[in-house]
Design a protein around this motif. Structure first.
Motif, PDB file in Angstrom:
ATOM      1  N   THR A  27       0.704  -1.114  -0.049  1.00  0.00           N
ATOM      2  CA  THR A  27      -0.034   0.198   0.025  1.00  0.00           C
ATOM      3  C   THR A  27       0.747   1.334  -0.003  1.00  0.00           C
ATOM      4  N   LEU A  28       0.594   1.937  -0.790  1.00  0.00           N
ATOM      5  CA  LEU A  28       1.469   3.415  -1.153  1.00  0.00           C
ATOM      6  C   LEU A  28       0.881   4.385  -0.120  1.00  0.00           C
ATOM      7  N   SER A  75       2.066   8.705   8.311  1.00  0.00           N
ATOM      8  CA  SER A  75       2.695   8.590   6.947  1.00  0.00           C
ATOM      9  C   SER A  75       3.245   9.777   6.568  1.00  0.00           C
ATOM     10  N   GLN A  76       3.701  10.586   7.730  1.00  0.00           N
ATOM     11  CA  GLN A  76       4.281  11.954   7.243  1.00  0.00           C
ATOM     12  C   GLN A  76       6.082  11.728   7.889  1.00  0.00           C
TER      13      GLN A  76
END
Ligand code: NAG
Ligand code: NAG
Length: 165
Positions: A27-28, A75-76
């Protein structure tokens, strides 16, 4: 006839194993801005990445970064100001929860003139309480804190009494 029966049995077995196999997918979730050449989980929410210093998009202090914290929840990415070249370094966690990265490659390699010699590098990331990594930094002081010998592609392991890597 016997051979044909055996073949049918093995095909059936393969099919049923396939359907029972655990499944996973890629999963991107975002863009880290650097390559995670070296990566270690340093808290329940953070992964620490080291890259070779290049012209990657993630910037810090007007140059491409070669270290970053990746927030596993959001996801930062947060760039870290690493001084020395951690290309082909190694490392791990010591007993007090700090991450220690050791060794690396020479000044300027492979293409970022701001990177300092890391062959005797010693980089410390203390256990960090902020879940998003705010205020968490890499500690380095190459003139005072360094390995006794140059090390490129080292291995490291925590020794049995847990005091060191
Ligand atoms: C980054 O570059 C800008 C524009 O050249 C300059 O104003 C600023 O002081 C620089 N920042 C650092 C941390 O060097
Ligand atoms: C853990 O040990 C390292 C290496 O001695 C030290 O730099 C760091 O400050 C220690 N961390 C804590 C939280 O005591």
């Amino acid at each position: 006839m016997k051979i044909i029966l055996l073949l049918v049995t093995s095909v059936t077995l393969a099919t049923s194993l396939e359907s029972q196999a655990p499944e996973w997918t890629f999963t991107l979730k975002g863009n880290s801005g650097i390559v995670a050449l070296e990566s270690i989980i340093v808290s329940p929410t953070l992964a620490l990445f080291f890259d070779r210093a290049s012209d990657d998009p993630l910037q810090i202090n007007n140059h491409s970064a070669w270290g970053a914290l990746w927030d596993l929840q959001t996801s930062q990415v947060t760039p870290l100001d690493v001084t020395t070249n951690g290309f082909c370094a190694s490392g791990g966690l010591i007993s007090n929860g700090s991450m220690v990265s050791v060794g690396g490659f020479q000044k300027g390699f492979p293409g970022n003139p701001t990177i300092e010699d890391g062959t005797m590098g010693l980089r410390i990331f203390e256990s960090c309480n902020d879940p998003a990594g705010v205020g968490c930094t890499i500690f380095e002081d190459p003139s005072k804190l360094h390995l006794a010998e140059r090390r490129y592609y080292p291995s490291s392991i925590r020794i049995p009494d847990g005091t060191s890597t």
